[in-house]
Design a protein around this motif. Sequence first.
Motif, PDB file in Angstrom:
ATOM      1  N   GLY A  64       0.823  -1.203   0.000  1.00 37.24           N
ATOM      2  CA  GLY A  64       0.000   0.000   0.000  1.00 37.24           C
ATOM      3  C   GLY A  64       0.852   1.246   0.000  1.00 37.24           C
ATOM      4  O   GLY A  64       1.730   1.407   0.855  1.00 37.24           O
ATOM      5  N   ALA A  65       0.608   2.139  -0.970  1.00 39.35           N
ATOM      6  CA  ALA A  65       1.397   3.372  -1.087  1.00 39.35           C
ATOM      7  C   ALA A  65       0.550   4.600  -0.807  1.00 39.35           C
ATOM      8  O   ALA A  65       0.687   5.640  -1.451  1.00 39.35           O
ATOM      9  N   THR A  96      -7.383   7.008  -1.268  1.00 39.47           N
ATOM     10  CA  THR A  96      -7.921   7.868  -0.204  1.00 39.47           C
ATOM     11  C   THR A  96      -6.977   9.011   0.170  1.00 39.47           C
ATOM     12  O   THR A  96      -7.432  10.118   0.490  1.00 39.47           O
ATOM     13  N   SER A  97      -5.688   8.725   0.119  1.00 41.12           N
ATOM     14  CA  SER A  97      -4.723   9.745   0.540  1.00 41.12           C
ATOM     15  C   SER A  97      -4.626  10.903  -0.453  1.00 41.12           C
ATOM     16  O   SER A  97      -4.015  11.929  -0.157  1.00 41.12           O
ATOM     17  N   GLY A 156      -5.051   0.428   3.728  1.00 40.75           N
ATOM     18  CA  GLY A 156      -6.230   1.242   4.006  1.00 40.75           C
ATOM     19  C   GLY A 156      -7.488   0.389   3.947  1.00 40.75           C
ATOM     20  O   GLY A 156      -7.543  -0.704   4.535  1.00 40.75           O
ATOM     21  N   THR A 188     -17.525  15.583   1.646  1.00 41.24           N
ATOM     22  CA  THR A 188     -18.732  15.246   2.410  1.00 41.24           C
ATOM     23  C   THR A 188     -18.382  14.439   3.659  1.00 41.24           C
ATOM     24  O   THR A 188     -17.293  13.885   3.780  1.00 41.24           O
ATOM     25  N   ARG A 206     -12.857   6.183   0.640  1.00 43.83           N
ATOM     26  CA  ARG A 206     -13.345   5.279   1.683  1.00 43.83           C
ATOM     27  C   ARG A 206     -12.463   5.414   2.909  1.00 43.83           C
ATOM     28  O   ARG A 206     -11.277   5.068   2.845  1.00 43.83           O
ATOM     29  N   GLN A 263      -9.281   5.655   9.749  1.00 47.72           N
ATOM     30  CA  GLN A 263     -10.581   6.371   9.743  1.00 47.72           C
ATOM     31  C   GLN A 263     -10.495   7.806   9.195  1.00 47.72           C
ATOM     32  O   GLN A 263      -9.928   8.029   8.144  1.00 47.72           O
ATOM     33  N   HIS A 264     -11.083   8.756   9.922  1.00 49.90           N
ATOM     34  CA  HIS A 264     -11.147  10.154   9.443  1.00 49.90           C
ATOM     35  C   HIS A 264      -9.785  10.847   9.526  1.00 49.90           C
ATOM     36  O   HIS A 264      -9.665  11.997   9.133  1.00 49.90           O
TER      37      HIS A 264
HETATM   38  C1  LIG Z   1     -13.750  12.782   2.038  1.00 51.11           C
HETATM   39  C2  LIG Z   1     -12.598  12.471   2.965  1.00 51.11           C
HETATM   40  C3  LIG Z   1     -11.986  13.515   3.680  1.00 51.11           C
HETATM   41  C4  LIG Z   1     -10.928  13.236   4.548  1.00 51.11           C
HETATM   42  N1  LIG Z   1     -10.281  14.268   5.182  1.00 51.11           N
HETATM   43  C5  LIG Z   1      -9.208  14.012   5.999  1.00 51.11           C
HETATM   44  C6  LIG Z   1      -8.474  15.066   6.605  1.00 51.11           C
HETATM   45  O1  LIG Z   1      -8.725  16.253   6.379  1.00 51.11           O
HETATM   46  N2  LIG Z   1      -7.469  14.745   7.439  1.00 51.11           N
HETATM   47  C7  LIG Z   1      -7.114  13.451   7.708  1.00 51.11           C
HETATM   48  O2  LIG Z   1      -6.218  13.209   8.512  1.00 51.11           O
HETATM   49  N3  LIG Z   1      -7.755  12.414   7.089  1.00 51.11           N
HETATM   50  C8  LIG Z   1      -8.795  12.671   6.248  1.00 51.11           C
HETATM   51  N4  LIG Z   1      -9.453  11.637   5.637  1.00 51.11           N
HETATM   52  C9  LIG Z   1      -9.031  10.254   5.914  1.00 51.11           C
HETATM   53  C10 LIG Z   1      -7.766   9.872   5.160  1.00 51.11           C
HETATM   54  O3  LIG Z   1      -7.820  10.313   3.824  1.00 51.11           O
HETATM   55  C11 LIG Z   1      -7.563   8.343   5.195  1.00 51.11           C
HETATM   56  O4  LIG Z   1      -7.668   7.873   6.524  1.00 51.11           O
HETATM   57  C12 LIG Z   1      -6.179   7.973   4.665  1.00 51.11           C
HETATM   58  O5  LIG Z   1      -5.969   8.514   3.377  1.00 51.11           O
HETATM   59  C13 LIG Z   1      -5.983   6.463   4.613  1.00 51.11           C
HETATM   60  O6  LIG Z   1      -4.689   6.246   4.111  1.00 51.11           O
HETATM   61  P1  LIG Z   1      -4.181   4.794   3.779  1.00 51.11           P
HETATM   62  O7  LIG Z   1      -2.759   4.916   3.357  1.00 51.11           O
HETATM   63  O8  LIG Z   1      -4.491   3.894   4.923  1.00 51.11           O
HETATM   64  O9  LIG Z   1      -5.121   4.303   2.575  1.00 51.11           O
HETATM   65  P2  LIG Z   1      -5.086   4.704   1.009  1.00 51.11           P
HETATM   66  O10 LIG Z   1      -4.621   6.088   0.824  1.00 51.11           O
HETATM   67  O11 LIG Z   1      -6.417   4.343   0.458  1.00 51.11           O
HETATM   68  O12 LIG Z   1      -3.984   3.746   0.422  1.00 51.11           O
HETATM   69  C14 LIG Z   1      -4.220   2.368   0.222  1.00 51.11           C
HETATM   70  C15 LIG Z   1      -3.405   1.927  -0.973  1.00 51.11           C
HETATM   71  O13 LIG Z   1      -3.574   0.518  -1.143  1.00 51.11           O
HETATM   72  C16 LIG Z   1      -3.566   0.261  -2.523  1.00 51.11           C
HETATM   73  N5  LIG Z   1      -4.190  -1.054  -2.765  1.00 51.11           N
HETATM   74  C17 LIG Z   1      -5.473  -1.412  -2.568  1.00 51.11           C
HETATM   75  N6  LIG Z   1      -5.661  -2.706  -2.885  1.00 51.11           N
HETATM   76  C18 LIG Z   1      -4.475  -3.187  -3.300  1.00 51.11           C
HETATM   77  C19 LIG Z   1      -4.021  -4.448  -3.746  1.00 51.11           C
HETATM   78  N7  LIG Z   1      -4.833  -5.516  -3.849  1.00 51.11           N
HETATM   79  N8  LIG Z   1      -2.722  -4.583  -4.083  1.00 51.11           N
HETATM   80  C20 LIG Z   1      -1.851  -3.550  -3.991  1.00 51.11           C
HETATM   81  N9  LIG Z   1      -2.233  -2.321  -3.580  1.00 51.11           N
HETATM   82  C21 LIG Z   1      -3.529  -2.140  -3.232  1.00 51.11           C
HETATM   83  C22 LIG Z   1      -4.313   1.405  -3.134  1.00 51.11           C
HETATM   84  O14 LIG Z   1      -3.995   1.544  -4.515  1.00 51.11           O
HETATM   85  C23 LIG Z   1      -3.845   2.576  -2.269  1.00 51.11           C
HETATM   86  O15 LIG Z   1      -2.758   3.248  -2.860  1.00 51.11           O
HETATM   87  C24 LIG Z   1     -10.503  11.894   4.744  1.00 51.11           C
HETATM   88  C25 LIG Z   1     -11.102  10.862   4.011  1.00 51.11           C
HETATM   89  C26 LIG Z   1     -12.132  11.140   3.119  1.00 51.11           C
HETATM   90  C27 LIG Z   1     -12.749  10.021   2.340  1.00 51.11           C
END
Ligand SMILES: Cc1cc2nc3c(=O)[nH]c(=O)nc-3n(C[C@H](O)[C@H](O)[C@H](O)COP(=O)(O)OP(=O)(O)OC[C@H]3O[C@@H](n4cnc5c(N)ncnc54)[C@H](O)[C@@H]3O)c2cc1C
Length: 417
Positions: A12-13, A44-45, A255, A313, A354, A381-382
């Motif tokens: 996950g990047a 999501t990021s 994520g 939203t 998500r 989460q958020h």
């Molecule tokens: C509308 C909205 C507003 C938000 N506002 C804020 C904010 O202001 N401040 C804050 O702190 N947080 C906020 N968040 C929350 C935040 O964006 C997320 O909690 C965060 O981005 C999660 O990061 P992550 O690295 O865990 O997941 P992600 O960024 O989703 O990264 C997961 C990665 O896994 C990869 N992946 C998925 N499946 C596979 C697979 N099978 N094989 C290889 N790779 C895969 C995807 O391509 C993706 O790059 C918000 C979220 C939303 C939806």
Amino acid sequence: MGLPKVDVIVLGAGIVGVSAALHLQARGRGVAIVDRLGEAAGETSYGNAGIVQSEAVFPYMFPRDPREMARGALNRDPRAQTRYSALANVGPWIWRYFLASTPDARQTGARALRPLAARSVAEHEAFAEPAGTSPLLRKTGWIKAFRSERGRQAALAEVAELKPYGVGNVVVDRAQLEALEPHLSGAAIAGIHFTDPSTTPDPGALVKSYADLFLARGGRLLEGDARSLEQSGAGWALTTAEGRIEAADVVIALGPWSSDVFKALGYRIPLGVKRGYHMHFGAEGNATLNRPVMDAEFGYVLAPQTRGIRLTTGAEFAGRDDEPSPAHFDRTEPRARQLFPLAERRDSELWLGRRPCLPDMLPVIGAAPRHKGLWFDFGHQHLGLTLGPVSGLLLAQIMSGETPLTDPKPYRAERFG
Ligand SMILES: Cc1cc2nc3c(=O)[nH]c(=O)nc-3n(C[C@H](O)[C@H](O)[C@H](O)COP(=O)(O)OP(=O)(O)OC[C@H]3O[C@@H](n4cnc5c(N)ncnc54)[C@H](O)[C@@H]3O)c2cc1C
């Protein structure tokens, strides 16, 4: 064809995976990140509101007041939307969320979250500075705006509750709000200006710059499907576009998609999602917004970003993979137009994200209970943009046997049995 063996594969990047990779690399580990997109911050990021919420204290709880619950169930609470056709699928998770949302859990959650959130800005700066992207972290803080006297009272109560946690804030009246944000309409009568958080006009570019730093320091970012993960000898192996890669340790930082991998390994961790949408808008005339503003009573955020004013939203309860629906966004947009003179829509379609959530609204960080060399870092989460870097630090400390920055027990996967 095989790739040279590394010490750790991070799956996950997003902000969470990239941050864990940087912290492990800083401890001398050879690290490869694998993402199905082959690049950082594609999900999501990329699309969040861009607030590094160092002021965060209390986890987001499911409402327990019967009137509030009834409004929510009837989709009359503008802050959230439930897709009824998805209830058979997501209902059991919502029920677990409700059960976990006790007043005691709120306090316990705050004690767990606080040490992480309080360090979040400093941990971002520690990446942004060497990445050369410090200007992408603005020291503006953000504003929670209220429309009614009831809202103003809620603001005062919130500030009183936050006092023991040392969160920097100023309660602002209409005149002070106008001085900070001259183009906010009179619909907003008061607010809380959280002064400590940093905000970014481009979360995607910020996270990509951290990934570039990881690459410049000798890391690899490979395209591959995390679902091809398998145990191999004493470690783990995975197929990537450039060949098979092996490592002694693997970190699941996918994520909302983390469950695609941990379920296959036999873990029953209740990961759900709260979906959210965004759209960019122009602004009428010379209207500008200096910092993100949340409309507290309606649960959306207006954030000044590179592509325009990004309207994000609140929570949509629907299946992770369900089709997007404009329903929640369409209910929200007119409210946002009351608050700020938004002009044209700038995107051809809504972006759907998500938020990966556990019922207690705390992430899972630490060792997988039943597999050697398997590590978890998901469910932010958020607050994933906020907590990503500091979670990466905590995980790297745990993996390296260092004294962790905070007690990691609240984050263990074992809390779900
Ligand atoms: C509308 C909205 C507003 C938000 N506002 C804020 C904010 O202001 N401040 C804050 O702190 N947080 C906020 N968040 C929350 C935040 O964006 C997320 O909690 C965060 O981005 C999660 O990061 P992550 O690295 O865990 O997941 P992600 O960024 O989703 O990264 C997961 C990665 O896994 C990869 N992946 C998925 N499946 C596979 C697979 N099978 N094989 C290889 N790779 C895969 C995807 O391509 C993706 O790059 C918000 C979220 C939303 C939806």
